[in-house]
Design an enzyme around this catalytic site. Structure first.
Site, mmCIF file in Angstrom:
data_model
loop_
_atom_site.group_PDB
_atom_site.id
_atom_site.type_symbol
_atom_site.label_atom_id
_atom_site.label_comp_id
_atom_site.label_asym_id
_atom_site.label_seq_id
_atom_site.Cartn_x
_atom_site.Cartn_y
_atom_site.Cartn_z
ATOM 1 N N CYS A 1 0.868 -1.178 0.000
ATOM 2 C CA CYS A 1 0.000 0.000 0.000
ATOM 3 C C CYS A 1 0.907 1.230 0.000
ATOM 4 C CB CYS A 1 -0.952 -0.040 1.186
ATOM 5 S SG CYS A 1 -0.129 -0.016 2.793
ATOM 6 N N ARG B 1 -2.476 -0.584 5.304
ATOM 7 C CA ARG B 1 -3.513 -1.273 4.533
ATOM 8 C C ARG B 1 -3.033 -2.626 4.031
ATOM 9 N NH1 ARG B 1 -4.894 3.357 0.366
ATOM 10 N NH2 ARG B 1 -2.933 4.145 1.208
#
Length: 116
Positions: free
Chosen positions: A76, A81
């Site tokens: 990410c 994430r």
């Protein structure tokens, strides 16, 4: 569970052709620049109130990579994430996951190639 790797390991794995770089950033982040040959499936979407989870993330990955043994490097922007995406994919049965901890920020700060 995904193995956490650094940028050099991620580049080596993806350049070998054995692993696919799965970019879980937003479409806008991806469009601004991404690793060569990266596949973009956002783990979250940016909205007026910030980020909201992509409820179809796992299904979209299953469509793109139906074989749960597919070797994936997940990244990410900065590692948050991708860690969550890796956990979700491991729970869905994916078994060969590498989480690039430094994220795309780490990728660019180390001077790795970028496509747009």
């Amino acid at each position: 569970m995904a193995t956490r790797i650094n940028v050099q390991e991620a580049r080596s794995l993806t350049e070998s052709g054995k692993y696919t770089y799965l970019d879980v950033r937003t479409e806008k982040e991806y469009a601004a620049g991404h690793a060569p040959k990266a596949v973009n499936i956002p783990f979250a979407h940016a909205g007026m109130l910030g980020m909201s989870p992509n409820p179809d993330f796992v299904e979209q990955v299953k469509t793109a990579f139906p074989d749960t043994s597919a070797p994936l490097v997940i990244a990410c922007k900065a590692g948050g994430r991708s860690a969550k995406a890796s956990t979700a994919l491991a729970a869905a049965g994916y078994s060969d996951l590498k989480d690039m901890g430094p994220g795309f920020d780490g990728w660019t700060s180390e001077g790795m190639p970028v496509e747009q």
